[in-house]
Motif scaffolding. Structure first.
Motif: not given
Length: 217
Positions: A70-73, A160-161, A165-168, A173-178
């Motif tokens: 989803p969301n173009g990931a 990703g980090v 990160g702005q899409f998290a 956190s950007p790290t977790l999201y990436s």
């Protein structure tokens, strides 16, 4: 002279303080080293045609989606890295990295998502070039496949980090999201690729390709 040395030291300190500057330095160094290696590769018509076939197959397999996140990931496809891996196992890591690099350029042309020049470097040519590292493990193909895909993940993770990160979601956190997004995409593709590599008669394919190449020489 002392002022010059102090200026260089301060410049390096500033680079290491900024993650983006550090990533830029690392990415450019890797790219330069790769280009130097590519210049030393001796390509004949047979190798070039096989690289072309591998790139065509990789592109087709990339377009066959098993799962669209989803969301173009990203997506999990039908083993697009398998042709690049086979080239790496047959001809070695340098030619494998060249094939991966070229696939990254093709991927950029087909599905460009550009936020920053360094993001392009870390999301397209460098991660797919890393697949060629599998060629160092010709006799341990599953391990080689894992290592190539893991290094690919590292490049995507850094991108990703630094840039996504702005899409998290809130609270991430950007790290977790990436880690979660890129881990899901690369991990899912790794499972598909490992299954295909395990099922293919790779030793027979490599031996046949090597014998044909030797006859032509």
């Amino acid at each position: 002279m002392n002022n010059f040395i102090n200026t260089i030291k301060e410049s390096f300190i500033e680079i290491f303080k900024s993650p983006l500057s550090l990533a830029t330095l690392i990415g450019i160094i890797i790219l330069i080293l790769a280009l130097i290696k590519f210049k030393r590769i001796k390509l004949d018509a047979k190798i070039m045609s096989r690289i072309g076939i591998a790139l065509a197959l990789a592109t087709i397999l990339h377009l066959i989606k098993i799962v669209d996140l989803p969301n173009g990931a990203g997506s999990i496809n039908l083993g697009s890295m398998v042709p690049i891996l086979i080239i790496s196992f047959i001809y070695g890591p340098e030619i494998g990295m060249l094939a991966g690099f070229l696939f990254g350029v093709i991927y950029l042309i087909l599905s460009p998502y550009i936020l920053h020049p360094i993001q392009v470097l870390f999301d397209y040519p460098l991660p797919f070039m890393a697949i060629g590292l599998a060629g160092y493990f010709k006799n341990k193909k599953l391990i080689g496949t894992f290592i190539g895909m893991f290094v690919r993940f590292i490049f995507h993770f850094i991108s990703g980090v630094l840039f996504f990160g702005q899409f998290a979601p809130d609270g991430w956190s950007p790290t977790l999201y990436s880690l979660i997004v890129n881990g899901s995409v690369v991990g899912g593709n790794l499972i598909v690729v490992l299954v295909i590599i395990a099922l293919l008669p790779l030793n027979r394919i490599i031996e046949k390709s090597s014998s044909l190449h030797s006859k032509q020489l």
